[in-house]
Design an enzyme around this catalytic site. Sequence first.
Site, PDB file in Angstrom:
ATOM      1  N   GLU A 176       1.188  -1.204  -0.147  1.00  0.00           N
ATOM      2  CA  GLU A 176       0.073  -0.009  -0.011  1.00  0.00           C
ATOM      3  C   GLU A 176       0.715   1.320  -0.012  1.00  0.00           C
ATOM      4  O   GLU A 176       0.602   1.587   0.753  1.00  0.00           O
ATOM      5  CB  GLU A 176      -0.775  -0.239   1.256  1.00  0.00           C
ATOM      6  CG  GLU A 176      -1.309  -1.131   1.667  1.00  0.00           C
ATOM      7  CD  GLU A 176      -3.014  -0.716   1.864  1.00  0.00           C
ATOM      8  OE1 GLU A 176      -2.688   0.268   2.958  1.00  0.00           O
ATOM      9  OE2 GLU A 176      -3.943  -1.413   2.506  1.00  0.00           O
ATOM     10  N   GLU A 189      -4.646  -8.238   1.439  1.00  0.00           N
ATOM     11  CA  GLU A 189      -6.087  -8.118   2.355  1.00  0.00           C
ATOM     12  C   GLU A 189      -6.755  -8.020   2.662  1.00  0.00           C
ATOM     13  O   GLU A 189      -7.323  -7.540   1.222  1.00  0.00           O
ATOM     14  CB  GLU A 189      -5.172  -7.014   3.021  1.00  0.00           C
ATOM     15  CG  GLU A 189      -4.070  -6.939   3.736  1.00  0.00           C
ATOM     16  CD  GLU A 189      -3.199  -6.229   3.777  1.00  0.00           C
ATOM     17  OE1 GLU A 189      -4.294  -4.684   4.379  1.00  0.00           O
ATOM     18  OE2 GLU A 189      -1.987  -5.585   4.141  1.00  0.00           O
TER      19      GLU A 189
HETATM   20  C1  FCB Z   1      -4.049  -2.523   5.297  1.00  0.00           C
HETATM   21  C2  FCB Z   1      -3.034  -2.521   6.006  1.00  0.00           C
HETATM   22  C3  FCB Z   1      -3.280  -3.133   7.495  1.00  0.00           C
HETATM   23  C4  FCB Z   1      -4.265  -3.279   7.685  1.00  0.00           C
HETATM   24  C5  FCB Z   1      -5.134  -3.061   6.897  1.00  0.00           C
HETATM   25  C6  FCB Z   1      -6.455  -3.345   8.095  1.00  0.00           C
HETATM   26  O1  FCB Z   1      -4.621  -0.600   4.961  1.00  0.00           O
HETATM   27  O2  FCB Z   1      -1.785  -2.828   5.044  1.00  0.00           O
HETATM   28  O3  FCB Z   1      -1.746  -3.838   7.706  1.00  0.00           O
HETATM   29  O4  FCB Z   1      -3.795  -1.872   8.576  1.00  0.00           O
HETATM   30  O5  FCB Z   1      -5.562  -1.507   6.616  1.00  0.00           O
END
Ligand code: FCB
Length: 495
Positions: free
Chosen positions: A173, A400
């Site tokens: 990210e 994620e």
């Molecule tokens: C993302 C991050 C991770 C966590 C989630 C909820 O943006 O990569 O580390 O904080 O959100």
Amino acid sequence: MTTDSPAAAPARFPTGFVWGAATAAYQIEGAADQDGRTPSIWDTFARRPGAVRNGDTGDIAADHYHRYRDDVALMSELGLRAYRFSLAWPRVQPGGRGPANEAGLDFYDRLVDELLAAGIDPVATLYHWDLPQELEDTGGWTDRDTAYRFAEYAHLAARRLGDRIPTWTTLNEPWCSAFLGYGNGVHAPGRTDHAAALTAHHHLLLAHGLGTAALRAELPDTAQVSLTLNLAAVRPLSTDPADLDAARRIDGLANRIFLDPVFRGSYPEDVLADTAHVTDWSFVRDGDLAEISRPIDSLGINYYTPTVVAAEEQPAADRSGSGGSGGDGGSGAVGTEPADAQRGDGHQGGSPWPADQGIRFLPAPGTRTAMGWPVDADGLYELLTRLRDDLPGVPLLVTENGAAYEDYTDPSGAVHDPERIDYLHTHLAAVHRAIADGAPVRGYFLWSLLDNYEWAYGYSKRFGIVHVDFASQRRTPKDSAHWYARVIRDGALPQ
Ligand code: FCB
């Protein structure tokens, strides 16, 4: 024909689909000053008064550094096929310069061996936000040299661990690193300068390109190199041209500002024009875009909630022609208070976005998680199918996806989290639907394996499918962990 309707056969995932869970070093490891690790920008930022809820730090976190064996045993009980974790740069190369710290690398060596012995594929991210503080002291990501330091770090990590880690991700990210770290300062290093954020953005991408080359130089030919982006499923509030233009601008700053340089070797003209009053982009040097667009093997996508945008309301007289016709965005259903600038407590006030003047961010309708983020699985489907169309032939991984809720352990010691199960179910159904419609999604990494340090929210938000009692470090798989174990075992969603 595949369908997700309840009466149909269970949604079955393709053979070989990678079932995983994800974590990040600073959020779980603890052992902040052990075995030669030096401070990262998050160690510093966490100590800045008011920056993190409760003043929480990652000093101990989930103590994974000492409990990794038990944690891998837990993963094994859940049947995970892959585990996405990050390496702490200041553990591997303290201070961000010079030789590798073998004691720091030893930890990842042990972790990787433990994973492999359990039949779990390690997926390593090189940078999940913990820049060595010394590099920030010389400019951090606004300094071009940081990208070269990153490549050096990539060499060191891959040289030691590359024989056993099949999949590597350069950055997690970079939008957050650049725009939250340097734009509105909700994340470390806490700077608030939109020109700096765009400079950091470019240097992060340069680091990705140089890091990709470094990894390729060290890794066997079979290794996979990837990048994880938190792309936005951007929706205009209505078909009003002003709202459509707001969506174009945010799509530019959230998505195309990454996808175009990485996959096409150019920055989008409209984004350069939209941000011309912030920076002249003179930090882009000849050859950078060729470096940034080196081929990668897959793209990682992190998705939590969609992004709804609209043009700022104009006084009635100025908004001629907007009345009545064409609006389809469910304007009655979308909330009217501003969305919480995507991340962070929002208490710093500023916007993370450079050049978002005249744009409103609105929450999508529907229920919300404990982060206040609307639950909307269609956004994930929209994103995956858009990438199917925009990046033909690029394999996708959901690196994620998950949700925070107000979990607690009941007197019998169980953690019932039906809302999280529901969130996971609907989002996995969206992934399944996208695959059925041709999106090349190869795997899914749930965020997160463990409750952990949720950045500016400290320990107040729990994303884990395994509950962590931070006082005793006791781990308790939540109902969602048992649910996910069953999904993995069946390779299908329950009906
Ligand atoms: C993302 C991050 C991770 C966590 C989630 C909820 O943006 O990569 O580390 O904080 O959100």
